[in-house]
Design a protein around this motif. Structure first.
Motif, PDB file in Angstrom:
ATOM      1  N   GLU A 178      73.724  29.353  43.681  1.00  0.00           N
ATOM      2  CA  GLU A 178      73.311  30.064  44.884  1.00  0.00           C
ATOM      3  C   GLU A 178      71.798  30.209  44.918  1.00  0.00           C
ATOM      4  O   GLU A 178      71.157  30.412  43.889  1.00  0.00           O
ATOM      5  CB  GLU A 178      73.974  31.439  44.931  1.00  0.00           C
ATOM      6  N   ASP A 179      71.218  30.092  46.089  1.00  0.00           N
ATOM      7  CA  ASP A 179      69.798  30.361  46.266  1.00  0.00           C
ATOM      8  C   ASP A 179      69.608  31.861  46.392  1.00  0.00           C
ATOM      9  O   ASP A 179      69.946  32.471  47.399  1.00  0.00           O
ATOM     10  CB  ASP A 179      69.265  29.659  47.522  1.00  0.00           C
ATOM     11  N   GLY A 180      69.094  32.459  45.355  1.00  0.00           N
ATOM     12  CA  GLY A 180      68.960  33.912  45.328  1.00  0.00           C
ATOM     13  C   GLY A 180      69.855  34.505  44.266  1.00  0.00           C
ATOM     14  O   GLY A 180      70.820  33.888  43.801  1.00  0.00           O
ATOM     15  N   GLU A 181      69.551  35.722  43.861  1.00  0.00           N
ATOM     16  CA  GLU A 181      70.286  36.363  42.779  1.00  0.00           C
ATOM     17  C   GLU A 181      71.636  36.909  43.234  1.00  0.00           C
ATOM     18  O   GLU A 181      72.611  36.867  42.498  1.00  0.00           O
ATOM     19  CB  GLU A 181      69.441  37.496  42.192  1.00  0.00           C
ATOM     20  N   ASP A 182      71.700  37.446  44.446  1.00  0.00           N
ATOM     21  CA  ASP A 182      72.927  38.092  44.925  1.00  0.00           C
ATOM     22  C   ASP A 182      73.575  37.271  46.030  1.00  0.00           C
ATOM     23  O   ASP A 182      72.893  36.566  46.775  1.00  0.00           O
ATOM     24  CB  ASP A 182      72.604  39.490  45.466  1.00  0.00           C
ATOM     25  N   PRO A 183      74.892  37.345  46.156  1.00  0.00           N
ATOM     26  CA  PRO A 183      75.573  36.663  47.264  1.00  0.00           C
ATOM     27  C   PRO A 183      75.110  37.197  48.612  1.00  0.00           C
ATOM     28  O   PRO A 183      74.739  38.363  48.734  1.00  0.00           O
ATOM     29  CB  PRO A 183      77.052  36.973  47.009  1.00  0.00           C
ATOM     30  N   ALA A 184      75.131  36.318  49.618  1.00  0.00           N
ATOM     31  CA  ALA A 184      74.759  36.745  50.970  1.00  0.00           C
ATOM     32  C   ALA A 184      75.860  37.643  51.518  1.00  0.00           C
ATOM     33  O   ALA A 184      77.041  37.328  51.435  1.00  0.00           O
ATOM     34  CB  ALA A 184      74.564  35.523  51.858  1.00  0.00           C
ATOM     35  N   LEU A 193      81.229  41.066  55.508  1.00  0.00           N
ATOM     36  CA  LEU A 193      81.253  39.606  55.534  1.00  0.00           C
ATOM     37  C   LEU A 193      80.367  39.107  54.396  1.00  0.00           C
ATOM     38  O   LEU A 193      79.198  39.487  54.298  1.00  0.00           O
ATOM     39  CB  LEU A 193      80.748  39.086  56.877  1.00  0.00           C
ATOM     40  N   GLN A 194      80.913  38.248  53.551  1.00  0.00           N
ATOM     41  CA  GLN A 194      80.204  37.817  52.347  1.00  0.00           C
ATOM     42  C   GLN A 194      80.458  36.343  52.082  1.00  0.00           C
ATOM     43  O   GLN A 194      81.569  35.838  52.262  1.00  0.00           O
ATOM     44  CB  GLN A 194      80.654  38.654  51.148  1.00  0.00           C
ATOM     45  N   ILE A 195      79.408  35.636  51.627  1.00  0.00           N
ATOM     46  CA  ILE A 195      79.522  34.245  51.174  1.00  0.00           C
ATOM     47  C   ILE A 195      79.074  34.198  49.722  1.00  0.00           C
ATOM     48  O   ILE A 195      78.001  34.695  49.371  1.00  0.00           O
ATOM     49  CB  ILE A 195      78.662  33.286  52.010  1.00  0.00           C
ATOM     50  N   TYR A 196      79.888  33.582  48.873  1.00  0.00           N
ATOM     51  CA  TYR A 196      79.534  33.458  47.459  1.00  0.00           C
ATOM     52  C   TYR A 196      80.070  32.138  46.922  1.00  0.00           C
ATOM     53  O   TYR A 196      80.831  31.420  47.593  1.00  0.00           O
ATOM     54  CB  TYR A 196      80.081  34.635  46.650  1.00  0.00           C
ATOM     55  N   LEU A 197      79.658  31.802  45.696  1.00  0.00           N
ATOM     56  CA  LEU A 197      80.031  30.541  45.060  1.00  0.00           C
ATOM     57  C   LEU A 197      81.088  30.804  44.006  1.00  0.00           C
ATOM     58  O   LEU A 197      80.970  31.740  43.203  1.00  0.00           O
ATOM     59  CB  LEU A 197      78.797  29.889  44.427  1.00  0.00           C
ATOM     60  N   SER A 198      82.121  29.991  43.993  1.00  0.00           N
ATOM     61  CA  SER A 198      83.209  30.125  43.033  1.00  0.00           C
ATOM     62  C   SER A 198      83.277  28.892  42.140  1.00  0.00           C
ATOM     63  O   SER A 198      83.341  27.764  42.627  1.00  0.00           O
ATOM     64  CB  SER A 198      84.545  30.319  43.760  1.00  0.00           C
TER      65      SER A 198
END
Length: 323
Positions: A178-184, A193-198
């Motif tokens: 992810e670009d950035g430390e925390d999920p969007a 509403l959240q987007i994260y990498l699994s």
């Protein structure tokens, strides 16, 4: 950094005031030591509430405070039938004094209390109830893909009926990050509403509140690399991958031809050296007929010794001439 964009529904000053009032009420009753619980209920589900402590012996009632208005749900005097003011949706147990409200509606969020009516009104149960509707489905799409020699950037967009969210991921042939430390993430009036990498592979968009959720998943790595074993190769690297194996093959062929030439030259030298006809390839003397046959196993008879030499033909001619 991830860029977020959302369409937030504005809250009216009245709703803000109600929220602040509820918080203040909980804090005040907490100081008094009254039992208090917070419940989140899906719209259309049933609300179940029980009292704390011993069963009341005096007159008892359940009431609700909804949008600053107080409503009596039912009253009960032990030994009599309860009086219901909330319709058939309210079910009361005369044994446990519990209350169930069926098919809870969205506008029925509020403060629910069980009160024992005596010289002083004692609150024996208190619930802050929030009714929420089911979150809307999410749609996850690819906004852009940017390739570079070292990595690949993928931007995805997650959308609901009232909001949207963007997030960018950086992928290499091995994994994505992810670009950035925390999920969007963005919080709306109807949920989060959240987007994260699994697992370093899948982009996940999650739309949720306290009672429901909706999720969409997309595998983003194949958008950059079709085969995990084949990374990005620039033209210069491609030329090196062709030239190096070519020279290795030539060196191997030269080595093989040199070894064959040396072996033939050595064999020719051995053939032309003296005594090579009598020697075997191992340097031993060539076998003869006698050595191959070995000693005879047939006994040899002794030759009889002659007492006188037989007359030769010259002797006989000489005698004849004399005669």
């Amino acid at each position: 950094m991830s860029r977020c964009s959302a369409t937030l529904s504005t809250m009216t000053p009245y709703s803000v005031f109600l929220s602040a009032l509820y918080v203040f009420s909980f804090w005040f009753r907490g100081l008094q030591g009254h039992p208090m619980e917070t419940l989140f209920v899906l719209e259309g589900d049933d609300l179940s509430m029980v009292i704390h402590g011993p069963t009341p012996v005096d007159q008892f009632l359940w009431r609700a405070t909804i949008q600053l208005k107080k409503y009596t749900i039912l009253t009960y005097q032990p030994g009599t039938e309860p009086k219901k003011y909330y319709g058939k949706r309210a079910e009361f147990s005369k044994t446990t004094f519990s209350l169930q409200i069926k098919n809870l509606r969205l506008n029925e969020s509020g403060l629910y209390e069980a009160v024992v009516i005596s010289a002083t009104q004692d609150i024996v149960a208190e619930y802050h109830v929030t009714v929420q509707e089911r979150v809307s489905p999410v749609v996850l799409n690819v906004s852009s893909v940017s390739l570079s020699p070292e990595s690949c950037k993928v931007t995805v967009t997650c959308s609901t009926q009232s909001s949207s969210l963007n997030s960018t991921f950086t992928c290499t042939p091995r994994t994505c990050s992810e670009d950035g430390e925390d999920p969007a993430e963005v919080v709306t009036s109807d949920g989060s509403l959240q987007i994260y990498l699994s697992n370093g592979l899948n982009a996940v968009c999650n739309h949720s509140n306290k009672v429901s959720w909706s999720k969409a998943t997309m595998e983003i790595k194949p958008l950059c690399f079709e085969d995990d074993d084949i990374p990005y190769i620039n033209p210069q690297q491609g030329n090196l991958l062709i030239i190096i194996p070519f020279f290795l093959v030539i060196l191997i062929l030269v080595g093989i031809l040199g070894a064959i030439y040396k072996q033939r030259k050595k064999n020719k030298r051995e053939i032309n050296s003296p005594g090579s006809d009598d020697l075997s390839p191992n340097g031993d003397q060539s076998p003869t007929v006698y050595s191959m046959l070995g000693p005879s196993s047939i006994p040899l008879e002794p030759i009889p010794r002659q007492t006188a030499s037989p007359e030769g033909i010259y002797a006989q001619v000489d005698k004849h001439g004399r005669a």
